[in-house]
Design a protein around this motif. Structure first.
Motif, PDB file in Angstrom:
ATOM      1  N   ASP A  69       0.820  -1.225   0.000  1.00 48.29           N
ATOM      2  CA  ASP A  69       0.000   0.000   0.000  1.00 48.29           C
ATOM      3  C   ASP A  69       0.852   1.272   0.000  1.00 48.29           C
ATOM      4  OD1 ASP A  69       0.781  -0.283   2.668  1.00 48.29           O
ATOM      5  OD2 ASP A  69      -1.258  -0.338   3.484  1.00 48.29           O
ATOM      6  N   GLY A  70       1.863   1.283   0.888  1.00 50.93           N
ATOM      7  CA  GLY A  70       2.727   2.468   0.954  1.00 50.93           C
ATOM      8  C   GLY A  70       3.568   2.613  -0.310  1.00 50.93           C
ATOM      9  N   ASN A  71       4.011   1.475  -0.838  1.00 50.92           N
ATOM     10  CA  ASN A  71       4.787   1.473  -2.084  1.00 50.92           C
ATOM     11  C   ASN A  71       3.949   2.112  -3.213  1.00 50.92           C
ATOM     12  OD1 ASN A  71       5.970   0.599  -4.562  1.00 50.92           O
ATOM     13  ND2 ASN A  71       7.096  -0.990  -3.466  1.00 50.92           N
ATOM     14  N   MET A  72       2.682   1.703  -3.304  1.00 47.79           N
ATOM     15  CA  MET A  72       1.797   2.260  -4.340  1.00 47.79           C
ATOM     16  C   MET A  72       1.615   3.768  -4.147  1.00 47.79           C
ATOM     17  SD  MET A  72      -1.174  -0.624  -4.366  1.00 47.79           S
ATOM     18  CE  MET A  72      -2.286   0.201  -5.503  1.00 47.79           C
ATOM     19  N   ALA A  73       1.372   4.147  -2.876  1.00 48.66           N
ATOM     20  CA  ALA A  73       1.135   5.576  -2.597  1.00 48.66           C
ATOM     21  C   ALA A  73       2.353   6.400  -3.004  1.00 48.66           C
ATOM     22  CB  ALA A  73       0.809   5.768  -1.119  1.00 48.66           C
ATOM     23  N   ARG A  74       3.550   5.882  -2.691  1.00 42.93           N
ATOM     24  CA  ARG A  74       4.764   6.647  -3.027  1.00 42.93           C
ATOM     25  C   ARG A  74       4.995   6.690  -4.527  1.00 42.93           C
ATOM     26  NH1 ARG A  74       5.988   4.408   1.929  1.00 42.93           N
ATOM     27  NH2 ARG A  74       6.749   2.451   1.081  1.00 42.93           N
ATOM     28  N   GLN A  75       4.780   5.545  -5.206  1.00 41.06           N
ATOM     29  CA  GLN A  75       4.968   5.527  -6.671  1.00 41.06           C
ATOM     30  C   GLN A  75       4.020   6.513  -7.355  1.00 41.06           C
ATOM     31  OE1 GLN A  75       5.368   2.088  -9.233  1.00 41.06           O
ATOM     32  NE2 GLN A  75       5.574   0.761  -7.438  1.00 41.06           N
ATOM     33  N   ALA A  76       2.788   6.569  -6.839  1.00 39.79           N
ATOM     34  CA  ALA A  76       1.783   7.429  -7.476  1.00 39.79           C
ATOM     35  C   ALA A  76       1.898   8.878  -7.000  1.00 39.79           C
ATOM     36  CB  ALA A  76       0.380   6.894  -7.163  1.00 39.79           C
ATOM     37  N   GLY A  77       2.826   9.137  -6.068  1.00 42.65           N
ATOM     38  CA  GLY A  77       2.949  10.486  -5.504  1.00 42.65           C
ATOM     39  C   GLY A  77       1.709  10.860  -4.715  1.00 42.65           C
ATOM     40  N   ARG A  78       1.077   9.819  -4.098  1.00 43.09           N
ATOM     41  CA  ARG A  78      -0.179  10.080  -3.384  1.00 43.09           C
ATOM     42  C   ARG A  78      -0.080   9.734  -1.907  1.00 43.09           C
ATOM     43  NH1 ARG A  78      -4.097   6.894  -7.290  1.00 43.09           N
ATOM     44  NH2 ARG A  78      -5.231   6.499  -5.374  1.00 43.09           N
ATOM     45  N   SER A  79       1.139   9.773  -1.344  1.00 41.21           N
ATOM     46  CA  SER A  79       1.255   9.534   0.101  1.00 41.21           C
ATOM     47  C   SER A  79       0.495  10.626   0.828  1.00 41.21           C
ATOM     48  CB  SER A  79       2.722   9.594   0.537  1.00 41.21           C
ATOM     49  OG  SER A  79       3.423   8.537  -0.031  1.00 41.21           O
ATOM     50  N   SER A  80      -0.303  10.245   1.800  1.00 39.92           N
ATOM     51  CA  SER A  80      -1.114  11.251   2.485  1.00 39.92           C
ATOM     52  C   SER A  80      -1.180  10.954   3.973  1.00 39.92           C
ATOM     53  CB  SER A  80      -2.534  11.241   1.916  1.00 39.92           C
ATOM     54  OG  SER A  80      -3.150   9.998   2.211  1.00 39.92           O
ATOM     55  N   LYS A  81      -1.551  11.982   4.733  1.00 39.25           N
ATOM     56  CA  LYS A  81      -1.712  11.784   6.181  1.00 39.25           C
ATOM     57  C   LYS A  81      -2.891  10.860   6.435  1.00 39.25           C
ATOM     58  CE  LYS A  81       0.632  15.785   7.956  1.00 39.25           C
ATOM     59  NZ  LYS A  81       0.590  17.069   8.644  1.00 39.25           N
ATOM     60  N   TRP A  82      -3.937  10.999   5.636  1.00 35.40           N
ATOM     61  CA  TRP A  82      -5.065  10.075   5.779  1.00 35.40           C
ATOM     62  C   TRP A  82      -4.590   8.632   5.555  1.00 35.40           C
ATOM     63  CZ3 TRP A  82      -9.185   8.002   7.494  1.00 35.40           C
ATOM     64  CH2 TRP A  82      -9.769   6.922   6.829  1.00 35.40           C
ATOM     65  N   GLY A  83      -3.796   8.432   4.511  1.00 32.31           N
ATOM     66  CA  GLY A  83      -3.294   7.089   4.211  1.00 32.31           C
ATOM     67  C   GLY A  83      -2.451   6.549   5.357  1.00 32.31           C
ATOM     68  N   ALA A  84      -1.614   7.418   5.937  1.00 30.18           N
ATOM     69  CA  ALA A  84      -0.768   6.987   7.057  1.00 30.18           C
ATOM     70  C   ALA A  84      -1.641   6.595   8.251  1.00 30.18           C
ATOM     71  CB  ALA A  84       0.188   8.113   7.448  1.00 30.18           C
ATOM     72  N   PHE A  85      -2.678   7.395   8.486  1.00 30.73           N
ATOM     73  CA  PHE A  85      -3.597   7.117   9.605  1.00 30.73           C
ATOM     74  C   PHE A  85      -4.333   5.796   9.372  1.00 30.73           C
ATOM     75  CE2 PHE A  85      -7.959   7.302  11.166  1.00 30.73           C
ATOM     76  CZ  PHE A  85      -7.759   7.532  12.525  1.00 30.73           C
ATOM     77  N   LEU A  86      -4.845   5.622   8.154  1.00 28.25           N
ATOM     78  CA  LEU A  86      -5.592   4.392   7.833  1.00 28.25           C
ATOM     79  C   LEU A  86      -4.689   3.171   7.976  1.00 28.25           C
ATOM     80  CD1 LEU A  86      -8.333   3.301   6.600  1.00 28.25           C
ATOM     81  CD2 LEU A  86      -7.150   3.327   4.391  1.00 28.25           C
ATOM     82  N   ASP A  87      -3.498   3.272   7.425  1.00 25.34           N
ATOM     83  CA  ASP A  87      -2.534   2.162   7.454  1.00 25.34           C
ATOM     84  C   ASP A  87      -2.231   1.754   8.895  1.00 25.34           C
ATOM     85  OD1 ASP A  87       0.071   0.868   7.602  1.00 25.34           O
ATOM     86  OD2 ASP A  87       0.373   1.363   5.501  1.00 25.34           O
TER      87      ASP A  87
END
Ligand SMILES: CCCCCCCC/C=C\CCCCCCCC(=O)OC[C@H](COP(=O)(O)OP(=O)(O)OC[C@H]1O[C@@H](n2ccc(N)nc2=O)[C@H](O)[C@@H]1O)OC(=O)CCCCCCC/C=C\CCCCCCCC
Ligand SMILES: O=P([O-])([O-])O[C@@H]1[C@@H](O)[C@H](O)[C@@H](O)[C@H](O)[C@@H]1O
Ligand SMILES: [Mg+2]
Ligand SMILES: [Mg+2]
Length: 221
Positions: A69-87
């Motif tokens: 999940d984090g790999n995808m977010a970083r590749q897509a340039g879509r890392s977010s605080k929401w994503g970090a919280f959800l993860d």
């Protein structure tokens, strides 16, 4: 330790798969959610029945989503605080199911009150390990310590032991003791890690307060 040394390897291995999922239009959040659901299902369907091999295989297949999940977010340039919280939040859910499933086995047909208590201790102490870091960081401290047993270690020790111990169902002798042994190791390691992190936050708090920075504002959060 694994987070430091194994992450680079798994990033390399999983990057093409993460890229493929992105091309198919799958979002990082969906991977986080599906990975958690699969891990929870694997733990709560198989572990309480003592089916450690199939439980471990199912959980292992899904738990790697936490690296994807984090790999995808970083590749897509879509890392977010929401994503970090959800993860991080769903990591707690998966961990609770894994150690809760093991505790249910020992409370039921596994019939061992002490190991049930140890599994529950692993569950609770693992959550406290994570909380120390999250709360310390929310108060503005660096929490500059990983500690002896991070989540990756807790999972690898427990799952490798559960998977191999599960081969006992197929007639492999002398492997049943591995799971109880791993639970004791994770319990002791988590206790040490909680102490390491608490002492680090205490030191950082005294250093900051000594330097006149204080944490008055942060205390309200
Ligand atoms: C059947 C298959 C068998 C396969 C056997 C394989 C054996 C493997 C042996 C060892 C595995 C070692 C794993 C090492 C893990 C590496 C260390 C690591 O990275 O740990 C942490 C991670 C993930 O952490 P996190 O979620 O914080 O990182 P992310 O990269 O996701 O980044 C987070 C940021 O990303 C952004 N973001 C995220 C999500 C989102 N929706 N939006 C976002 O924006 C955001 O900025 C976030 O801040 O991993 C783990 O903790 C998982 C560890 C996996 C452990 C695997 C355990 C399995 C081990 C053994 C199983 C053996 C089976 C034996 C069977 C026996 C049979 C005989
Ligand atoms: O603190 P800990 O539980 O050992 O390990 C943590 C994970 O469980 C958490 O989900 C993640 O977001 C953190 O970055 C850290 O890796
Ligand atoms: Mg993740
Ligand atoms: Mg995670």
């Amino acid at each position: 330790m694994l987070n430091k040394y194994a992450r680079a390897f798994f990033t390399r291995v999983l990057t093409p798969f993460a890229a493929l999922l992105l091309r198919w239009g799958v979002s990082p959040d969906a991977v986080t959610l599906i990975g958690t659901a699969g891990s929870v299902a694997g733990a709560l369907v198989f572990f309480p029945r003592g089916e450690f091999f199939w439980g471990t295989i199912t959980i292992t297949l899904f738990i790697f989503s936490d690296l994807v999940d984090g790999n995808m977010a970083r590749q897509a340039g879509r890392s977010s605080k929401w994503g970090a919280f959800l993860d991080s939040t769903l990591d707690r859910v998966a961990d609770a199911a894994i150690f809760g499933g093991l505790a249910m086995w020992y409370a039921g047909k596994g019939d061992n009150d002490l190991l049930c208590a140890v599994a529950l201790f692993c569950l609770a102490s693992g959550q406290v390990v994570s909380y120390t870091k999250a709360r310390g960081e929310s108060l503005g401290f660096p929490v500059d310590v990983s500690g002896l047993v991070e989540r990756a270690e807790r999972l690898v020790i427990s799952l490798v032991a559960a998977g191999v111990a599960g081969l006992h169902e197929f007639g492999l002798p002398y492997v049943e003791w591995l799971l109880p042994f791993a639970l004791w190791v994770v319990a002791a390691g988590s206790l040490v890690t909680v102490a390491q992190r608490m002492l680090t936050v205490r030191r950082e708090a005294f250093e900051l307060e000594g330097a006149g920075a204080g944490v008055e504002g942060a205390e309200k959060s």
